[in-house]
Design a protein around this motif. Structure first.
Motif, PDB file in Angstrom:
ATOM      1  N   VAL A  33      -4.015  -8.998  -1.691  1.00  0.00           N
ATOM      2  CA  VAL A  33      -2.894  -9.568  -2.428  1.00  0.00           C
ATOM      3  C   VAL A  33      -3.397 -10.108  -3.757  1.00  0.00           C
ATOM      4  O   VAL A  33      -4.576 -10.420  -3.918  1.00  0.00           O
ATOM      5  CB  VAL A  33      -2.190 -10.690  -1.633  1.00  0.00           C
ATOM      6  N   VAL A  36       0.733 -14.188  -8.409  1.00  0.00           N
ATOM      7  CA  VAL A  36       1.694 -14.055  -9.506  1.00  0.00           C
ATOM      8  C   VAL A  36       1.899 -15.471 -10.029  1.00  0.00           C
ATOM      9  O   VAL A  36       2.700 -16.243  -9.495  1.00  0.00           O
ATOM     10  CB  VAL A  36       3.016 -13.428  -9.035  1.00  0.00           C
ATOM     11  N   SER A  42       3.392 -17.982  -5.505  1.00  0.00           N
ATOM     12  CA  SER A  42       3.743 -16.598  -5.198  1.00  0.00           C
ATOM     13  C   SER A  42       2.521 -15.692  -5.216  1.00  0.00           C
ATOM     14  O   SER A  42       1.632 -15.821  -6.062  1.00  0.00           O
ATOM     15  CB  SER A  42       4.773 -16.075  -6.205  1.00  0.00           C
ATOM     16  N   THR A  43       2.478 -14.796  -4.247  1.00  0.00           N
ATOM     17  CA  THR A  43       1.508 -13.707  -4.236  1.00  0.00           C
ATOM     18  C   THR A  43       2.257 -12.427  -3.904  1.00  0.00           C
ATOM     19  O   THR A  43       3.407 -12.457  -3.447  1.00  0.00           O
ATOM     20  CB  THR A  43       0.396 -13.932  -3.189  1.00  0.00           C
ATOM     21  N   ALA A  44       1.612 -11.298  -4.150  1.00  0.00           N
ATOM     22  CA  ALA A  44       2.226 -10.007  -3.843  1.00  0.00           C
ATOM     23  C   ALA A  44       1.127  -9.039  -3.436  1.00  0.00           C
ATOM     24  O   ALA A  44      -0.030  -9.168  -3.864  1.00  0.00           O
ATOM     25  CB  ALA A  44       2.992  -9.462  -5.049  1.00  0.00           C
ATOM     26  N   GLU A  48       1.902  -3.044  -4.362  1.00  0.00           N
ATOM     27  CA  GLU A  48       3.319  -3.086  -4.721  1.00  0.00           C
ATOM     28  C   GLU A  48       3.559  -3.380  -6.197  1.00  0.00           C
ATOM     29  O   GLU A  48       4.690  -3.293  -6.666  1.00  0.00           O
ATOM     30  CB  GLU A  48       4.039  -4.155  -3.881  1.00  0.00           C
ATOM     31  N   ILE A  49       2.521  -3.757  -6.945  1.00  0.00           N
ATOM     32  CA  ILE A  49       2.701  -4.197  -8.330  1.00  0.00           C
ATOM     33  C   ILE A  49       2.245  -3.094  -9.287  1.00  0.00           C
ATOM     34  O   ILE A  49       1.087  -2.680  -9.266  1.00  0.00           O
ATOM     35  CB  ILE A  49       1.925  -5.488  -8.620  1.00  0.00           C
ATOM     36  N   ASN A  95       6.674  -5.562 -12.043  1.00  0.00           N
ATOM     37  CA  ASN A  95       7.625  -6.104 -11.085  1.00  0.00           C
ATOM     38  C   ASN A  95       7.092  -7.431 -10.540  1.00  0.00           C
ATOM     39  O   ASN A  95       5.888  -7.645 -10.441  1.00  0.00           O
ATOM     40  CB  ASN A  95       7.907  -5.109  -9.945  1.00  0.00           C
ATOM     41  N   CYS A  96       7.990  -8.317 -10.249  1.00  0.00           N
ATOM     42  CA  CYS A  96       7.684  -9.691  -9.799  1.00  0.00           C
ATOM     43  C   CYS A  96       7.279 -10.609 -10.949  1.00  0.00           C
ATOM     44  O   CYS A  96       6.882 -11.758 -10.714  1.00  0.00           O
ATOM     45  CB  CYS A  96       6.608  -9.729  -8.716  1.00  0.00           C
TER      46      CYS A  96
END
Length: 240
Positions: A33, A36, A42-44, A48-49, A95-96
């Protein structure tokens, strides 16, 4: 890359924006991950990024514009990050992204919602030129120019939803301060399009100058020693 996103878009793989720091303890960097930082706590998932940053691989000569990895990545970028603005297509940074105004138009305060960057239309134009499409590049130059307001300076971001007149936010127009390197990108892009169309003399014949000598009078040169408060409508700008 057999990810949900790859299956959703119908590609075999794509370039991600960033991988996690070393030492995360995962079998593959793409399984980790990333933080962000402009969204609270927040993490992602790294996989996905995505970001238009990947287009730099073509501009720097590291990938051909028709490399299948680039074509697949562009499909993902356009699926997730492209938005239709009144002046044409715009792109988000990733994104994000949380760097931008809140949903109600209130200012960024450490978190928010990322908005489209006109600069990224210029980045895409560089790719289109490399791919041999001067028409597409020129249209994207128009997107950058039409993102400006009365000052004719290109903003960092533009508003991407319903107008909020009480906050002076209008679809496709600046939602923040002017972005100086956007002006440089616009000039570089315009010159590249013109050269591709053979509208300028060769660099050797023109001394390497961006503008023909007879056109210099129509250009307002901006710099640390020349900071005009207004710019005449009939003149172009160049940062020196």
């Amino acid at each position: 890359m057999n990810s949900d996103l790859a299956r959703q878009v119908g590609v075999e793989g794509y370039y991600v924006r960033i991988t996690p720091p070393d030492g995360d303890g995962v079998a593959s960097p793409l399984q980790g991950v990333v933080p962000v930082k402009n969204r609270a706590n927040s993490t992602a998932a790294a996989v996905e990024i995505v970001s238009p940053d990947a287009l730099s691989l073509v501009r720097f000569g590291l990938r051909a514009p028709d490399d299948p990895r680039m074509l697949n990545t562009i499909k993902v970028i356009d699926e997730l990050l492209c938005v239709r603005l009144p002046q044409g297509p715009g792109w988000y940074r990733y994104n994000c992204d949380g760097y931008g105004e809140h949903e109600d138009g209130s200012p960024f305060d450490g978190s928010g919602i990322g908005r489209p960057w006109p600069l990224l239309a210029g980045e895409r134009a560089h790719y289109e030129l490399a791919a041999g499409s001067a028409d597409s590049a020129e249209a994207l130059l128009g997107v950058m120019e039409d993102s400006s307001g009365a000052s004719r300076l290109i903003p960092e971001q533009v508003w991407d939803t319903d107008d909020l007149p009480q906050r002076e936010l209008f679809a496709g127009k600046g939602s923040g301060s002017a972005c100086r390197w956007c002006g440089l990108t616009r000039i570089h892009q315009a010159a590249a399009v013109a050269r591709r169309r053979k509208d300028l003399r060769s660099a050797d014949a023109n001394g390497g100058a961006l503008f023909d000598e007879e056109d210099i009078g129509a250009v307002l040169q901006l710099g640390f020693n020349n900071k005009p408060r207004t710019m005449p409508a009939e003149r172009s700008s160049a940062f020196c």
